[in-house]
Design a protein around this motif. Structure first.
Motif, PDB file in Angstrom:
ATOM      1  N   HIS A  23     107.086  44.289  41.061  1.00  0.00           N
ATOM      2  CA  HIS A  23     107.351  43.472  39.939  1.00  0.00           C
ATOM      3  C   HIS A  23     107.220  42.806  38.951  1.00  0.00           C
ATOM      4  O   HIS A  23     106.662  41.455  40.177  1.00  0.00           O
ATOM      5  N   HIS A  25     105.736  39.912  35.695  1.00  0.00           N
ATOM      6  CA  HIS A  25     106.025  40.314  33.657  1.00  0.00           C
ATOM      7  C   HIS A  25     105.089  39.078  32.583  1.00  0.00           C
ATOM      8  O   HIS A  25     104.282  38.552  32.387  1.00  0.00           O
ATOM      9  N   GLU A 174     113.868  44.821  33.760  1.00  0.00           N
ATOM     10  CA  GLU A 174     114.227  44.542  34.640  1.00  0.00           C
ATOM     11  C   GLU A 174     116.366  43.973  35.078  1.00  0.00           C
ATOM     12  O   GLU A 174     116.433  43.307  33.647  1.00  0.00           O
ATOM     13  N   HIS A 311     114.820  43.359  43.974  1.00  0.00           N
ATOM     14  CA  HIS A 311     113.302  42.258  43.857  1.00  0.00           C
ATOM     15  C   HIS A 311     113.907  40.644  44.413  1.00  0.00           C
ATOM     16  O   HIS A 311     114.662  40.646  43.880  1.00  0.00           O
ATOM     17  N   ASP A 367     106.444  38.597  40.670  1.00  0.00           N
ATOM     18  CA  ASP A 367     107.098  37.984  40.386  1.00  0.00           C
ATOM     19  C   ASP A 367     106.519  36.922  39.144  1.00  0.00           C
ATOM     20  O   ASP A 367     107.255  36.624  38.132  1.00  0.00           O
TER      21      ASP A 367
HETATM   22 ZN   LIG Z   1     111.609  39.732  37.241  1.00  0.00          ZN
END
Ligand SMILES: [Zn+2]
Length: 414
Positions: A23, A25, A174, A311, A367
């Motif tokens: 997970h 970004h 997400e 997550h 993350d």
């Molecule tokens: Zn996230």
């Protein structure tokens, strides 16, 4: 790029086995995307969250997306043995995050009629929508008008379905529920001129928070629609849950209601003359009939997702058990990040939780909002912690986490 051994006294880290970030970004900092193929991590699961990043995740997948599951498996060892960088290193994930859930409106609601074919709401309908979904109710019309024109939920779902068709390895995420966040205030004109243009728009970027939260009822609606889509398309889902662990379980439970697996106890099996193992679960016959032609791997649309990852899981260890009931037809994974789970206030709880999560349901994540060395660093840090807590040898741990990620992302096909 040479690998520097800055870890000094630490044992060297077995990147060659393959570390997969469950997970992250990276599309929040587009300029850093080009560093992804040079990272030590073998694969990244790249989340979309809002209106501004769905196409960025798709574009990243066009350049860096794994073209097959086989390629995702092989990348770790291939690039080491060939010495060549391999461009493909991500799995895209499309979804709408709870922090932006107010920016979608329920267009099945007859009270919210759009003024044109693009389904843009009139200023009155827009105000009514935001007054409905924000809590406490706002009478500050300047603020309500400053919020983005909300998009129809059905349109977002249609676009996401198209993306999932276009990217057959893509996940949903997400998505989730968050009871603690408040939405940021509008940009002041002076602020928006000074904003950091290297960041993808739509994030908070240090803006003050308004007093308004998005109602849990609205968040549930947006989440549930996306869980159904994941079930329809048979894709795994990455879920965010903050101070909402009970509600989150309820929503998931609603999606698989009536599809629970039949649980046969040890004594029942003995009575039926079947082999004696522990408790076992079976899918009901009617469902088997539908799926048989795929040789076990079901591609039949279902109302519930086949696999879910909670997550940066922050719930208590006692709440884990409900997710492992053998009747649950969704396979639930838990991933942990050093940023969220290992802050000083959260570390003790996270250790107890990690200890309690079954070995085959654990994942690691960064993350993080930019690709590169820092992301690798967080993945290494969290992997080492998990191995410490679980009492695993580093190599065994990395191997186990890799296999878990493959199963989470690709299911039986992995
Ligand atoms: Zn996230």
């Amino acid at each position: 790029m040479t690998e520097n051994s800055s870890n000094g006294d630490k044992t060297s880290f077995p990147w060659h086995i393959g570390v997969y970030d469950a997970h992250c970004h990276p599309t929040d900092t587009v300029a850093n995307l080009e560093s992804m193929p040079r990272m030590k991590a073998a694969g990244l699961t790249v989340m979309a969250t809002r209106g501004q990043d769905q196409h960025l995740v798709a574009e990243a997948a066009d350049t860096y997306g794994f073209v097959s599951i086989k390629e995702a498996h092989a990348r770790a060892s291939d690039r080491i043995s060939s010495g060549a960088q391999q461009q493909h290193c991500i799995v895209p994930s499309f979804g709408w995050h709870p922090w932006f859930s107010h920016q979608l409106y329920d267009d099945s609601d007859p009270n919210l009629s759009a003024s044109d074919n693009n389904k843009t709401l009139s200023i009155e309908a827009k105000t009514a929508h935001y007054q409905n979904v924000l809590s406490p109710r706002s009478e500050d019309h300047d603020f309500l008008h400053s919020l983005p024109d909300p998009l129809p939920l059905s349109q977002f779902l249609d676009q996401t379905r198209d993306l999932l068709r276009e990217y057959p390895l893509a996940l949903v995420g997400e998505v989730g529920i968050d009871k603690s966040f408040r939405i940021p205030e509008a940009w002041l004109p002076s602020q928006s001129e000074e904003r950091d243009s290297s960041l993808t728009p739509g994030g908070r970027e240090g803006r003050r928070l308004s007093p308004y939260r998005v109602s849990v009822e609205h968040q549930r609606k947006i989440l549930k629609a996306q869980l159904h889509l994941a079930g329809e398309m048979q894709r795994a889902v990455s879920i965010h849950g903050v101070q909402a662990h009970g509600v989150l379980f309820e929503v998931l439970q609603e999606t698989w209601k009536g599809h629970e697996k039949e649980v046969i106890s040890k004594s029942q099996r003995k009575r039926q003359g079947k082999d004696i193992g522990g408790e076992a679960a079976y899918t009901s016959d009617s469902e088997n009939g539908k799926n048989g032609k795929h040789g076990g791997e079901s591609k039949t649309p279902k109302p519930y997702p086949p696999r879910v990852c909670l997550h940066s899981y922050s719930g208590p260890p006692e709440a884990l058990k409900q997710y492992y009931h053998p009747s649950i037809p969704t396979e639930i994974f838990f991933s942990f990040s050093s940023v969220i789970n290992m802050s000083t206030s959260a570390a003790k709880k996270a250790q107890d939780v990690i200890r309690a999560v079954p070995d085959d349901r654990l994942l690691v994540e960064s993350d993080l909002h930019e690709a590169g060395d820092r992301m690798d660093g967080y993945l290494e840090e969290m992997t080492r912690l998990i191995c410490d807590i679980k009492g695993w040898e580093l190599e065994d741990g990395v191997k186990c986490l890799k296999e878990n990620w493959m199963r989470f992302a690709f299911g039986d096909a992995a």
